[in-house]
Enzyme design. Structure first.
Site, PDB file in Angstrom:
ATOM      1  N   ASN A 104       7.884  60.025  22.369  1.00  0.00           N
ATOM      2  CA  ASN A 104       8.322  58.813  23.078  1.00  0.00           C
ATOM      3  C   ASN A 104       8.506  59.213  24.536  1.00  0.00           C
ATOM      4  O   ASN A 104       9.495  59.854  24.884  1.00  0.00           O
ATOM      5  CB  ASN A 104       9.644  58.307  22.488  1.00  0.00           C
ATOM      6  CG  ASN A 104      10.231  57.165  23.306  1.00  0.00           C
ATOM      7  OD1 ASN A 104       9.539  56.565  24.124  1.00  0.00           O
ATOM      8  ND2 ASN A 104      11.508  56.863  23.066  1.00  0.00           N
ATOM      9  N   TRP A 105       7.528  58.840  25.345  1.00  0.00           N
ATOM     10  CA  TRP A 105       7.578  59.244  26.764  1.00  0.00           C
ATOM     11  C   TRP A 105       8.644  58.466  27.524  1.00  0.00           C
ATOM     12  O   TRP A 105       8.963  58.800  28.663  1.00  0.00           O
ATOM     13  CB  TRP A 105       6.219  59.018  27.428  1.00  0.00           C
ATOM     14  CG  TRP A 105       5.128  59.961  27.002  1.00  0.00           C
ATOM     15  CD1 TRP A 105       5.187  60.918  26.021  1.00  0.00           C
ATOM     16  CD2 TRP A 105       3.798  60.033  27.540  1.00  0.00           C
ATOM     17  NE1 TRP A 105       3.989  61.582  25.918  1.00  0.00           N
ATOM     18  CE2 TRP A 105       3.111  61.063  26.841  1.00  0.00           C
ATOM     19  CE3 TRP A 105       3.114  59.338  28.531  1.00  0.00           C
ATOM     20  CZ2 TRP A 105       1.776  61.396  27.115  1.00  0.00           C
ATOM     21  CZ3 TRP A 105       1.789  59.672  28.808  1.00  0.00           C
ATOM     22  CH2 TRP A 105       1.134  60.690  28.104  1.00  0.00           C
ATOM     23  N   LYS A 106       9.181  57.408  26.920  1.00  0.00           N
ATOM     24  CA  LYS A 106      10.130  56.521  27.611  1.00  0.00           C
ATOM     25  C   LYS A 106       9.514  56.072  28.948  1.00  0.00           C
ATOM     26  O   LYS A 106       8.286  55.998  29.056  1.00  0.00           O
ATOM     27  CB  LYS A 106      11.486  57.201  27.815  1.00  0.00           C
ATOM     28  CG  LYS A 106      12.019  57.855  26.542  1.00  0.00           C
ATOM     29  CD  LYS A 106      13.472  58.151  26.647  1.00  0.00           C
ATOM     30  CE  LYS A 106      13.889  59.016  25.467  1.00  0.00           C
ATOM     31  NZ  LYS A 106      15.299  58.938  25.205  1.00  0.00           N
ATOM     32  N   HIS A 112      14.503  50.736  19.546  1.00  0.00           N
ATOM     33  CA  HIS A 112      15.050  51.989  20.079  1.00  0.00           C
ATOM     34  C   HIS A 112      16.471  51.714  20.584  1.00  0.00           C
ATOM     35  O   HIS A 112      16.759  50.643  21.115  1.00  0.00           O
ATOM     36  CB  HIS A 112      14.157  52.507  21.215  1.00  0.00           C
ATOM     37  CG  HIS A 112      14.494  53.907  21.610  1.00  0.00           C
ATOM     38  ND1 HIS A 112      15.566  54.201  22.428  1.00  0.00           N
ATOM     39  CD2 HIS A 112      13.932  55.096  21.280  1.00  0.00           C
ATOM     40  CE1 HIS A 112      15.637  55.515  22.577  1.00  0.00           C
ATOM     41  NE2 HIS A 112      14.655  56.078  21.892  1.00  0.00           N
ATOM     42  N   GLU A 166      17.939  52.554  23.129  1.00  0.00           N
ATOM     43  CA  GLU A 166      18.020  52.170  24.555  1.00  0.00           C
ATOM     44  C   GLU A 166      17.722  50.686  24.727  1.00  0.00           C
ATOM     45  O   GLU A 166      18.268  50.041  25.622  1.00  0.00           O
ATOM     46  CB  GLU A 166      17.064  53.052  25.385  1.00  0.00           C
ATOM     47  CG  GLU A 166      17.609  54.474  25.485  1.00  0.00           C
ATOM     48  CD  GLU A 166      16.555  55.557  25.645  1.00  0.00           C
ATOM     49  OE1 GLU A 166      15.398  55.238  25.955  1.00  0.00           O
ATOM     50  OE2 GLU A 166      16.907  56.735  25.434  1.00  0.00           O
ATOM     51  N   GLU A 171      17.749  57.785  14.303  1.00  0.00           N
ATOM     52  CA  GLU A 171      18.074  58.407  15.586  1.00  0.00           C
ATOM     53  C   GLU A 171      19.553  58.187  15.893  1.00  0.00           C
ATOM     54  O   GLU A 171      19.925  57.131  16.423  1.00  0.00           O
ATOM     55  CB  GLU A 171      17.233  57.781  16.703  1.00  0.00           C
ATOM     56  CG  GLU A 171      15.749  57.958  16.540  1.00  0.00           C
ATOM     57  CD  GLU A 171      15.036  57.936  17.891  1.00  0.00           C
ATOM     58  OE1 GLU A 171      14.342  58.910  18.184  1.00  0.00           O
ATOM     59  OE2 GLU A 171      15.206  56.972  18.648  1.00  0.00           O
ATOM     60  N   GLY A 203      18.770  62.367  23.851  1.00  0.00           N
ATOM     61  CA  GLY A 203      18.778  62.801  25.250  1.00  0.00           C
ATOM     62  C   GLY A 203      20.020  63.581  25.647  1.00  0.00           C
ATOM     63  O   GLY A 203      20.262  63.823  26.818  1.00  0.00           O
ATOM     64  N   SER A 222      17.124  64.716  20.290  1.00  0.00           N
ATOM     65  CA  SER A 222      17.103  66.092  20.797  1.00  0.00           C
ATOM     66  C   SER A 222      16.372  67.062  19.877  1.00  0.00           C
ATOM     67  O   SER A 222      16.733  68.238  19.794  1.00  0.00           O
ATOM     68  CB  SER A 222      18.532  66.579  21.101  1.00  0.00           C
ATOM     69  OG  SER A 222      19.111  65.764  22.117  1.00  0.00           O
ATOM     70  N   GLY A 230      11.679  62.570  22.259  1.00  0.00           N
ATOM     71  CA  GLY A 230      11.728  62.069  23.628  1.00  0.00           C
ATOM     72  C   GLY A 230      11.416  63.176  24.617  1.00  0.00           C
ATOM     73  O   GLY A 230      10.259  63.511  24.869  1.00  0.00           O
TER      74      GLY A 230
END
Ligand code: PEP
Length: 252
Positions: free
Chosen positions: A8-10, A98, A100, A169, A175, A213, A234
């Site tokens: 997941n490159w975000k 997600h 976020e 997650e 992160g 992570s 990520g």
């Protein structure tokens, strides 16, 4: 079951940086991995990533995914991405729910279920993210929270639930450099597996990924757990050598 390692490159990358990352990835993928591999990239770069993939044979094993999708098929929804559009751009996967997006964009369990449904209707596999916050974990509510989040997706998708990929997650691990221990993650995955089993006789088809992570050092012990079928990665997916090590850890 074949494991899935999905990056997941975000909201990271640029035309130049994506080319470097994917070229390094191609150089490291000297043989066909025995796990499935995907990169979920920012929407503006989907076409570029497909072109880079077409130009480098070693990337043929890397599927491309998006990071969000509209619950609507098309229409007056400025700024949204339709699942059919993602399909047009060759997306095999799309991340939905997600943390976020739940946190910063107010996405509810119901909306996440609708997004998963829209993706499935277009033939794009949703990677449905669920997970508890630190406060919820400390209050002993982990199981209740993840079961509620998954129940909404099961309720909204009926027998199609066996077509999703699920990603556990824990929000406190995303992160932050803090990872759930393999035992902590496995305990939650086992709960989710049981919930899926009660919902469909096809539950064995559903991959349950761990995310939070995961890195080159801890991947092997997490992926060795019986109910951890892969990882959603990520930060470490932005470093080709780390991502390659995680792919190597997922070989069966
Ligand atoms: C993620 O964004 O899905 C994620 C797991 O991030 P990280 O690996 O950086 O914790």
């Amino acid at each position: 079951m074949k494991k899935l390692i999905a990056g997941n490159w975000k909201m990271n990358g640029s035309l130049a940086a994506n080319e470097v990352l994917l070229t390094e990835l191609a150089q490291g993928l000297t043989s066909q991995p025995s796990c499935d591999v995907a990169v979920c990239v920012p929407a503006p770069y989907l076409a570029q990533v497909q072109a880079l993939k077409a130009a480098q044979a070693a990337l043929s094993c890397v599927e491309v995914g998006a990071q969000d999708v509209s619950a609507h098929a098309s229409g007056a929804y400025t700024g949204e991405l339709g699942a059919g559009m993602l399909k047009d751009l060759g997306c095999c996967y799309v991340i939905v729910g997600h943390s976020e997006r739940r946190q910063y964009h107010g996405e509810t369990d119901l909306l996440v279920a609708e997004k998963a449904k829209a993706a499935l209707a277009a033939g794009v596999t949703p990677i449905v993210c669920i997970g508890e916050t630190l406060t919820e974990r400390e209050a002993g509510r982990t199981e209740e929270v993840v079961k509620r989040q998954l129940a909404a997706v099961i309720h909204g998708n009926g027998h199609c639930i066996s077509e999703i990929v699920l990603a556990y997650e824990p929000v406190w691990a995303i992160g932050t450099g803090k990872t759930a221990s393999p035992e902590e993650a496995q305990a939650v995955h086992a709960v989710l597996r049981a919930q899926l089993k009660a919902a469909t006789d096809q539950s064995a088809r559903v991959k349950i990924l761990y995310g939070g992570s995961m890195n080159a050092v801890n991947a092997a012990s997490l992926l060795a757990q019986p109910d951890i079928d892969g990882g959603l990665i990520g930060g470490a997916s932005l470093k080709a050598q780390d991502f390659l090590k995680i792919i190597a850890a997922a070989q069966v």
